[in-house]
Design an enzyme around this catalytic site. Structure first.
Site, PDB file in Angstrom:
ATOM      1  N   SER A 102       7.843  -0.694  -1.549  1.00  0.00           N
ATOM      2  CA  SER A 102       8.176  -0.764  -0.125  1.00  0.00           C
ATOM      3  C   SER A 102       9.663  -0.600   0.134  1.00  0.00           C
ATOM      4  O   SER A 102      10.058   0.006   1.131  1.00  0.00           O
ATOM      5  CB  SER A 102       7.694  -2.097   0.451  1.00  0.00           C
ATOM      6  OG  SER A 102       8.359  -3.177  -0.189  1.00  0.00           O
ATOM      7  N   ASP A 113      10.169  -8.892  -1.560  1.00  0.00           N
ATOM      8  CA  ASP A 113      10.774  -8.724  -2.874  1.00  0.00           C
ATOM      9  C   ASP A 113      11.148  -7.261  -3.097  1.00  0.00           C
ATOM     10  O   ASP A 113      10.835  -6.387  -2.274  1.00  0.00           O
ATOM     11  CB  ASP A 113       9.835  -9.220  -3.973  1.00  0.00           C
ATOM     12  CG  ASP A 113       8.512  -8.457  -3.998  1.00  0.00           C
ATOM     13  OD1 ASP A 113       8.321  -7.582  -3.137  1.00  0.00           O
ATOM     14  OD2 ASP A 113       7.686  -8.737  -4.876  1.00  0.00           O
ATOM     15  N   ASP A 115      10.948  -4.133  -5.961  1.00  0.00           N
ATOM     16  CA  ASP A 115      10.422  -3.596  -7.216  1.00  0.00           C
ATOM     17  C   ASP A 115      11.482  -2.672  -7.805  1.00  0.00           C
ATOM     18  O   ASP A 115      11.923  -1.721  -7.147  1.00  0.00           O
ATOM     19  CB  ASP A 115       9.125  -2.825  -6.980  1.00  0.00           C
ATOM     20  CG  ASP A 115       8.019  -3.730  -6.458  1.00  0.00           C
ATOM     21  OD1 ASP A 115       7.807  -4.802  -7.055  1.00  0.00           O
ATOM     22  OD2 ASP A 115       7.374  -3.365  -5.466  1.00  0.00           O
ATOM     23  N   ASP A 167      11.336  -7.861  -9.262  1.00  0.00           N
ATOM     24  CA  ASP A 167      10.540  -7.574 -10.456  1.00  0.00           C
ATOM     25  C   ASP A 167      11.158  -6.356 -11.132  1.00  0.00           C
ATOM     26  O   ASP A 167      11.268  -5.286 -10.518  1.00  0.00           O
ATOM     27  CB  ASP A 167       9.088  -7.279 -10.094  1.00  0.00           C
ATOM     28  CG  ASP A 167       8.364  -8.502  -9.544  1.00  0.00           C
ATOM     29  OD1 ASP A 167       8.916  -9.609  -9.670  1.00  0.00           O
ATOM     30  OD2 ASP A 167       7.264  -8.339  -8.993  1.00  0.00           O
ATOM     31  N   LYS A 228       0.583  -0.914   7.974  1.00  0.00           N
ATOM     32  CA  LYS A 228       0.584  -2.034   7.031  1.00  0.00           C
ATOM     33  C   LYS A 228       0.410  -3.368   7.761  1.00  0.00           C
ATOM     34  O   LYS A 228      -0.324  -4.250   7.306  1.00  0.00           O
ATOM     35  CB  LYS A 228       1.887  -2.031   6.207  1.00  0.00           C
ATOM     36  CG  LYS A 228       1.922  -0.979   5.121  1.00  0.00           C
ATOM     37  CD  LYS A 228       3.318  -0.791   4.572  1.00  0.00           C
ATOM     38  CE  LYS A 228       3.786  -1.982   3.782  1.00  0.00           C
ATOM     39  NZ  LYS A 228       3.111  -2.073   2.463  1.00  0.00           N
ATOM     40  N   TYR A 237      -5.750  -5.798   3.402  1.00  0.00           N
ATOM     41  CA  TYR A 237      -4.584  -5.407   2.607  1.00  0.00           C
ATOM     42  C   TYR A 237      -4.624  -6.201   1.305  1.00  0.00           C
ATOM     43  O   TYR A 237      -4.083  -7.295   1.215  1.00  0.00           O
ATOM     44  CB  TYR A 237      -3.295  -5.705   3.373  1.00  0.00           C
ATOM     45  CG  TYR A 237      -2.032  -5.123   2.759  1.00  0.00           C
ATOM     46  CD1 TYR A 237      -1.411  -4.025   3.336  1.00  0.00           C
ATOM     47  CD2 TYR A 237      -1.455  -5.674   1.613  1.00  0.00           C
ATOM     48  CE1 TYR A 237      -0.248  -3.494   2.791  1.00  0.00           C
ATOM     49  CE2 TYR A 237      -0.308  -5.147   1.059  1.00  0.00           C
ATOM     50  CZ  TYR A 237       0.293  -4.061   1.651  1.00  0.00           C
ATOM     51  OH  TYR A 237       1.442  -3.533   1.102  1.00  0.00           O
TER      52      TYR A 237
END
Length: 705
Positions: A102, A113, A115, A167, A228, A237
């Site tokens: 995202s 968060d 990625d 992450d 979304k 979702y």
């Protein structure tokens, strides 16, 4: 890096010269003034949900990524020096942090968060990443909650850097140095890589391909933000539970943008619902023609792979090796999503005609009013850390239970709500963590029969066996980790679920915010029922005869009784005829282009597993054989039908309702706590450790009259 939010001025662009997608566009029409006005209204509607991040927060994320990128470069130089590489190589060895998901798409929400992917040259090993780089992160004062998951399908280091959760994956390329202008879309980079590096690279490669395959990135982003949010509000979702995840929604929106390259967000949202409410599944959604590569990596191709022919809703990633991002979709989840597409089309048509506002699109449906029968799954663990792992495992297997339920010929639909809820405790003073999920059921009445008894014991037992088996194999299992299941009718849900979940709200835009992409915890809006009756819950504790009533005209009193292996009562429930509401969407003459390059694969008819017994009131089972005759496992009870004379006094009803309310809390809590050790035969389970493992023989039986 983040991209700017779409504004009305940036949307009016010249028709693109480049051809996008595998087919010609449906329409090249330029936006009208009304379309731009509706788009601005859409932006204003989205703002209260927190889908846009402030500029200050964006700059903070950029600064954090720069720090992390510098740490990676510094670490790789240290590794290079320790391995005695030439100084000329060390000075230009490089290393880089890439983002995907995202954040890379530019649609992350407040508090989401990040990625990230750490790309290193060939002389840096994965073991270095999980040792020396992990140790380097540990020394940073901004880093909190650092943990490595080295044995995961895609190995990852998780951390919180200055308040932002990140992450980090790792990929080692077959390059001596990592240049700053490295393009990860280059397929030649995949040569001579191990499968874990290829998996780690996949997220960045797919995200970058999507951004290169849409005509207008700003329009794509605003449309994706809206879709979304809509998917999360409507509880569809969740990739792990058989719905769609973030990358799948992004690809559907990207395909819509390709079919309407000049449209603005308000039009694209409406066309999104039009296209995919009429899409002829299982024809795959492709953003570009699959390309052949001589790297011998497995790709999605139903002509070659028989298992690919059974995918119900294939959405194919655009980067090599092409994969289906929706292999978890089941018959039920596809039915639910298609119905939501139709409802979305009807609502956007009303918005176009000024009969509704955009806020209506984001109103949550009444999941807890939609069905008459529900299965509640409960998972518990003694510590917070164990509970986190246990809940993750149980949730990842719920789709197996849904698939098993779908095979029953008298279950039309099994709809799992992606939102989980805290379950009541047996003892408030005892530290124990409990979570529950709710599955709505649509049952159909058989022909030439007034009563239907559905025995779900096998389905529940197979599911719990699968979860326990994997927990044992991965050495996660602890003695107090438990699973249980129970059946509740709609009117009984309020005895387990909190009031704010069951309380219907007039509007959904006030006070609701999306704080993270993976946050599925938006409150659902349903009517609250104040009537109390004893739910047909699974229980292993001995409870004396209790009678409760509901105030419904035809609802009998229920009796919660104890049972054993030799005598299992079933609950008798009235059949609810479910007629799905038809969409009032716009009839359109537009032809939706389906995939021409892939064969249309119709999945085989679903196997019908009739585990049904006709009965009058009770279903009695003979004793089950057991490997250990000394072990007597109490079998969960569902309840039996009572008589009308038990509920003819109003003053008794009030006392009994209060008693039943307390009893169901205790029953539910003891559902997990009182599970006993079982040594009965469990197929395909590995040799169990010496310590006994609590595997409950679940029993859920529904009788339809």
């Amino acid at each position: 890096m983040p991209f700017p939010v779409t504004t009305q001025g940036s949307q009016q662009t010249a028709p693109p010269q480049k051809h996008y997608g595998i087919s010609s566009p449906i329409s090249l029409a330029a936006p009208k003034d009304t379309d731009c006005t509706l788009t601005q209204k859409l932006i204003e509607t989205l703002k209260p949900f927190g889908v846009f991040e402030e500029e200050e927060e964006l700059q903070r994320r950029i600064l954090i990524l720069e720090k992390l990128n510098n740490l990676v470069k510094e670490w790789i130089r240290e590794i290079s020096e320790s391995k005695s590489l030439p100084q000329a190589v060390i000075e230009n060895v490089g290393g880089k942090i890439f983002t995907f998901g995202s954040y890379r798409l530019g649609v992350h929400t407040k508090g989401a968060d990040i990625d990230a992917l750490c790309v290193a040259p060939r002389h840096v090993d994965r073991s270095d990443f999980f040792t020396s780089f992990y140790d380097k992160l540990k020394l940073q004062e901004e880093v909190k909650d650092l943990r490595a998951v080295e044995e995961a399908f895609v190995p990852v280091i998780k951390l919180c850097f200055d308040g932002i959760e990140i992450d980090i994956l790792f990929a080692r390329l077959a390059l001596q140095t990592i240049p700053e202008d490295l393009d990860l879309r280059d397929d030649s980079l995949l040569k001579n890589l191990d499968i874990r590096c290829i998996r780690s690279l996949n997220g960045c490669r797919v995200t970058d391909e999507i951004l290169h395959l849409v005509p207008n990135i700003d329009n794509f982003r605003l449309t994706l933000r809206a879709i979304k949010l809509w998917a999360k509000c409507h509880n569809i979702y969740s990739n792990i539970l058989g719905f769609l995840g973030g990358v799948s929604w992004a690809m559907l929106v990207a395909r819509t943008c390709q079919l309407y390259p000049n449209a603005v967000a308000s039009t694209l949202v409406r066309k999104f619902f039009l296209v995919f409410s009429e899409w002829e599944w299982p024809n795959p959604v492709l953003l570009k023609e699959p390309e052949e590569r001589n790297l011998n990596l497995p790709v999605w191709d139903p002509r070659v792979n028989p298992s690919d022919r059974y995918h119900l809703m294939p959405i194919i990633t655009p980067a090599y090796p092409q994969q289906n991002s929706t292999y978890n979709v089941s018959v039920s989840t596809r039915m639910v999503m298609i119905e939501e597409f139709k409802q979305g089309l009807a609502i956007t048509h009303e918005i176009l005609l000024s009969k509704a506002e955009w806020s209506k699109l984001f109103e949550a449906p009444s999941f807890f009013q939609k069905y008459k029968h529900y299965i509640v799954l409960l998972a518990s663990a003694p510590t917070e850390k164990q509970h986190l792992e246990w809940v993750g495992l149980v949730e990842s297997k719920i789709r197996i239970l849904v698939g098993s339920l779908e095979k029953n010929e008298f279950i039309t639909l099994a709809h799992v709500n992606p939102q989980s809820f805290p379950a009541p405790k047996e003892n408030p003073e005892k530290e124990e963590f409990r979570t529950m999920w709710v599955i709505g059921l649509v049952l159909k009445k058989p022909e030439n029969s007034e009563i239907l008894s559905i025995d779900l014991t096998y389905d529940i037992q197979s599911f719990t066996d699968t979860v326990y088996r994997q927990a044992i194999n991965t050495k996660m299992f602890e003695m107090d980790m438990k699973i249980a299941a129970m059946h509740l009718k709609r009117k009984e849900l309020h005895q387990l679920l909190p009031d704010h979940v069951l309380q219907k709200k007039k509007t959904q835009t006030e006070g609701v915010r999306l704080t993270a992409l993976n946050d599925n915890r938006l409150d659902l809006s349903v009517d609250s029922e104040n009537r109390i009756s004893v739910p047909s819950s699974t229980s292993t504790m001995k409870i004396g005869p209790l009678t409760g009533s509901s105030q419904g005209r035809s609802s009998p009193a229920l009796t919660l009784m104890a049972g054993s292996v030799t005598n299992i009562q079933a609950t008798e429930i009235s059949l609810q005829q479910v007629n799905p509401s038809e969409s009032s969407g716009v009839a359109s003459s537009e032809s939706i282009p389906q995939t021409a390059s892939q064969p249309s694969i119709s999945p085989s008819p679903k196997p019908m597993v009739p585990r049904v017994v006709s009965s009058t009131c009770l279903v009695s089972h003979p004793p089950r054989s057991s490997g250990n005759t000394a072990t007597n496992i109490p079998n969960p009870i569902i309840g039996v039908r009572g008589h009308s004379h038990l509920i003819n006094k109003k003053q008794e009803n009030q006392n009994q309702r209060e008693l039943c309310r307390k009893q169901i809390i205790q029953t539910t809590a003891s559902l997990l706590a009182s599970q006993e050790t079982s040594s009965t035969d469990l197929s395909n389970i590995p040799v169990l450790p010496a310590n006994p493992i609590p595997v409950i023989k679940n029993s859920i039986k529904l009788i339809q009259r």
